[in-house]
Design a protein around this motif. Sequence first.
Motif, PDB file in Angstrom:
ATOM      1  N   SER A  65       0.805  -1.223   0.000  1.00 40.63           N
ATOM      2  CA  SER A  65       0.000   0.000   0.000  1.00 40.63           C
ATOM      3  C   SER A  65       0.838   1.274   0.000  1.00 40.63           C
ATOM      4  O   SER A  65       0.290   2.373  -0.079  1.00 40.63           O
ATOM      5  CB  SER A  65      -0.935   0.011   1.214  1.00 40.63           C
ATOM      6  N   PHE A  66       2.161   1.138   0.071  1.00 43.04           N
ATOM      7  CA  PHE A  66       3.018   2.326   0.130  1.00 43.04           C
ATOM      8  C   PHE A  66       2.986   3.077  -1.199  1.00 43.04           C
ATOM      9  O   PHE A  66       3.172   2.471  -2.267  1.00 43.04           O
ATOM     10  CB  PHE A  66       4.460   1.928   0.452  1.00 43.04           C
ATOM     11  N   PRO A  67       2.756   4.404  -1.179  1.00 45.08           N
ATOM     12  CA  PRO A  67       2.679   5.188  -2.421  1.00 45.08           C
ATOM     13  C   PRO A  67       4.071   5.512  -2.977  1.00 45.08           C
ATOM     14  O   PRO A  67       4.596   6.618  -2.794  1.00 45.08           O
ATOM     15  CB  PRO A  67       1.931   6.451  -1.981  1.00 45.08           C
ATOM     16  N   ILE A  68       4.654   4.532  -3.670  1.00 45.56           N
ATOM     17  CA  ILE A  68       6.042   4.677  -4.121  1.00 45.56           C
ATOM     18  C   ILE A  68       6.206   5.868  -5.068  1.00 45.56           C
ATOM     19  O   ILE A  68       7.183   6.621  -4.971  1.00 45.56           O
ATOM     20  CB  ILE A  68       6.526   3.376  -4.801  1.00 45.56           C
ATOM     21  N   THR A  69       5.269   6.054  -5.995  1.00 44.12           N
ATOM     22  CA  THR A  69       5.420   7.143  -6.958  1.00 44.12           C
ATOM     23  C   THR A  69       5.432   8.498  -6.262  1.00 44.12           C
ATOM     24  O   THR A  69       6.259   9.366  -6.582  1.00 44.12           O
ATOM     25  CB  THR A  69       4.294   7.092  -8.005  1.00 44.12           C
ATOM     26  N   CYS A  70       4.550   8.692  -5.294  1.00 43.45           N
ATOM     27  CA  CYS A  70       4.534   9.947  -4.539  1.00 43.45           C
ATOM     28  C   CYS A  70       5.834  10.115  -3.761  1.00 43.45           C
ATOM     29  O   CYS A  70       6.405  11.213  -3.709  1.00 43.45           O
ATOM     30  CB  CYS A  70       3.344   9.982  -3.583  1.00 43.45           C
ATOM     31  N   ALA A  71       6.306   9.026  -3.150  1.00 45.96           N
ATOM     32  CA  ALA A  71       7.556   9.084  -2.399  1.00 45.96           C
ATOM     33  C   ALA A  71       8.733   9.409  -3.319  1.00 45.96           C
ATOM     34  O   ALA A  71       9.643  10.161  -2.947  1.00 45.96           O
ATOM     35  CB  ALA A  71       7.796   7.760  -1.673  1.00 45.96           C
ATOM     36  N   ALA A 158      17.924   7.518  -4.510  1.00 43.54           N
ATOM     37  CA  ALA A 158      17.657   6.131  -4.138  1.00 43.54           C
ATOM     38  C   ALA A 158      17.676   5.934  -2.629  1.00 43.54           C
ATOM     39  O   ALA A 158      16.808   5.251  -2.062  1.00 43.54           O
ATOM     40  CB  ALA A 158      18.676   5.203  -4.808  1.00 43.54           C
ATOM     41  N   GLU A 159      18.651   6.531  -1.961  1.00 42.77           N
ATOM     42  CA  GLU A 159      18.751   6.392  -0.511  1.00 42.77           C
ATOM     43  C   GLU A 159      17.533   6.993   0.186  1.00 42.77           C
ATOM     44  O   GLU A 159      16.985   6.404   1.134  1.00 42.77           O
ATOM     45  CB  GLU A 159      20.036   7.053  -0.011  1.00 42.77           C
ATOM     46  N   ARG A 160      17.089   8.149  -0.285  1.00 40.63           N
ATOM     47  CA  ARG A 160      15.906   8.775   0.309  1.00 40.63           C
ATOM     48  C   ARG A 160      14.660   7.917   0.087  1.00 40.63           C
ATOM     49  O   ARG A 160      13.849   7.725   1.006  1.00 40.63           O
ATOM     50  CB  ARG A 160      15.683  10.161  -0.310  1.00 40.63           C
ATOM     51  N   LEU A 161      14.515   7.409  -1.113  1.00 39.43           N
ATOM     52  CA  LEU A 161      13.328   6.642  -1.458  1.00 39.43           C
ATOM     53  C   LEU A 161      13.278   5.323  -0.686  1.00 39.43           C
ATOM     54  O   LEU A 161      12.235   4.957  -0.123  1.00 39.43           O
ATOM     55  CB  LEU A 161      13.303   6.388  -2.968  1.00 39.43           C
ATOM     56  N   VAL A 162      14.376   4.604  -0.650  1.00 35.28           N
ATOM     57  CA  VAL A 162      14.421   3.325   0.060  1.00 35.28           C
ATOM     58  C   VAL A 162      14.205   3.544   1.559  1.00 35.28           C
ATOM     59  O   VAL A 162      13.512   2.770   2.230  1.00 35.28           O
ATOM     60  CB  VAL A 162      15.752   2.597  -0.204  1.00 35.28           C
ATOM     61  N   ASN A 163      14.778   4.616   2.101  1.00 38.48           N
ATOM     62  CA  ASN A 163      14.613   4.919   3.522  1.00 38.48           C
ATOM     63  C   ASN A 163      13.144   5.169   3.872  1.00 38.48           C
ATOM     64  O   ASN A 163      12.633   4.657   4.878  1.00 38.48           O
ATOM     65  CB  ASN A 163      15.451   6.132   3.891  1.00 38.48           C
ATOM     66  N   MET A 164      12.435   5.929   3.030  1.00 37.16           N
ATOM     67  CA  MET A 164      11.020   6.180   3.274  1.00 37.16           C
ATOM     68  C   MET A 164      10.222   4.880   3.223  1.00 37.16           C
ATOM     69  O   MET A 164       9.334   4.642   4.050  1.00 37.16           O
ATOM     70  CB  MET A 164      10.475   7.174   2.237  1.00 37.16           C
ATOM     71  N   GLN A 169       7.560   5.745   6.039  1.00 36.20           N
ATOM     72  CA  GLN A 169       7.334   7.164   6.284  1.00 36.20           C
ATOM     73  C   GLN A 169       6.332   7.708   5.268  1.00 36.20           C
ATOM     74  O   GLN A 169       6.525   7.555   4.066  1.00 36.20           O
ATOM     75  CB  GLN A 169       8.655   7.937   6.180  1.00 36.20           C
ATOM     76  N   ASN A 170       5.310   8.345   5.740  1.00 39.83           N
ATOM     77  CA  ASN A 170       4.253   8.863   4.886  1.00 39.83           C
ATOM     78  C   ASN A 170       4.762  10.032   4.047  1.00 39.83           C
ATOM     79  O   ASN A 170       5.087  11.090   4.597  1.00 39.83           O
ATOM     80  CB  ASN A 170       3.068   9.307   5.734  1.00 39.83           C
ATOM     81  N   PRO A 171       4.833   9.887   2.706  1.00 36.74           N
ATOM     82  CA  PRO A 171       5.346  10.984   1.881  1.00 36.74           C
ATOM     83  C   PRO A 171       4.281  12.014   1.514  1.00 36.74           C
ATOM     84  O   PRO A 171       4.604  13.058   0.955  1.00 36.74           O
ATOM     85  CB  PRO A 171       5.818  10.260   0.615  1.00 36.74           C
ATOM     86  N   ILE A 172       3.001  11.734   1.816  1.00 36.48           N
ATOM     87  CA  ILE A 172       1.913  12.570   1.310  1.00 36.48           C
ATOM     88  C   ILE A 172       1.980  14.022   1.808  1.00 36.48           C
ATOM     89  O   ILE A 172       1.762  14.948   1.008  1.00 36.48           O
ATOM     90  CB  ILE A 172       0.550  11.942   1.632  1.00 36.48           C
ATOM     91  N   PRO A 173       2.268  14.294   3.096  1.00 36.60           N
ATOM     92  CA  PRO A 173       2.339  15.700   3.512  1.00 36.60           C
ATOM     93  C   PRO A 173       3.357  16.519   2.713  1.00 36.60           C
ATOM     94  O   PRO A 173       3.064  17.648   2.289  1.00 36.60           O
ATOM     95  CB  PRO A 173       2.722  15.613   4.992  1.00 36.60           C
TER      96      PRO A 173
END
Length: 232
Positions: A65-71, A158-164, A169-173
């Motif tokens: 359910s993680f929003p990868i594209t938004c992240a 890549a590091e930021r994305l994998v970490n989220m 971590q919710n990227p939506i805000p």
Amino acid sequence: MKTIYFESIDSTNNYGKELLKSESFEHGTLLYTYKQTGGRGRKGRSFLSEGGLYMSVLFHPTNLSFPITCAAAVAVRDAVKELSPETDLKIKWVNDLFFGGKKVCGILTEAQTENNSVHGFVCGIGINTRDTHFSEEIEKIATKINISDRESLAKNIAERLVNMYDKNQNPIPSYRSHLILNVPVSVYKNGVFQFDGIAKDVNENGNLLVYENGALHTLNSGEISIKLQEIK
């Protein structure tokens, strides 16, 4: 983080999807190149892929359910800001980033499935950097960011994305805070015009909320078109 660089490749996403078929693929693997011969975007559209940064990151399907594209949009925006503080990218729902009113980045997330089972995800990102080659026609709608160290940019993203993803971590805000909103949009589905409205917000799942003559539409797929002059 495992990193694989290619002098040239048809598509990092294509290669990534092949790796996902192996149960031994390494989560967080970064694939990147500066030249793709078969680059593509949503719905299989081809795009110019030379002189920029073209990368893919592989994920185990531990959080469906993680929003990868938004992240990914947030990761690109923040990484670019870190390496080039004067460059403040804006996000256009759902998978593009703009600078100075023109497109600078596109994102394509794909799942590798078999027998209704998800083997993993590959998130592809294409960014126009300083050495990207443009035709005169493309220059009307696209631009570049002034970053020459593409390797550092790829690893930072890549590091930021994998970490989220790993920390859920919710990227939506953050996605919302940099999203192009309160502008007139035209909504399309499968390339067919649906209606005109005003992009007002995104919900907790990253779906776009569009008002049309007092009615609220929630878009979880499709595309929107924004006039370039509306993108500040």
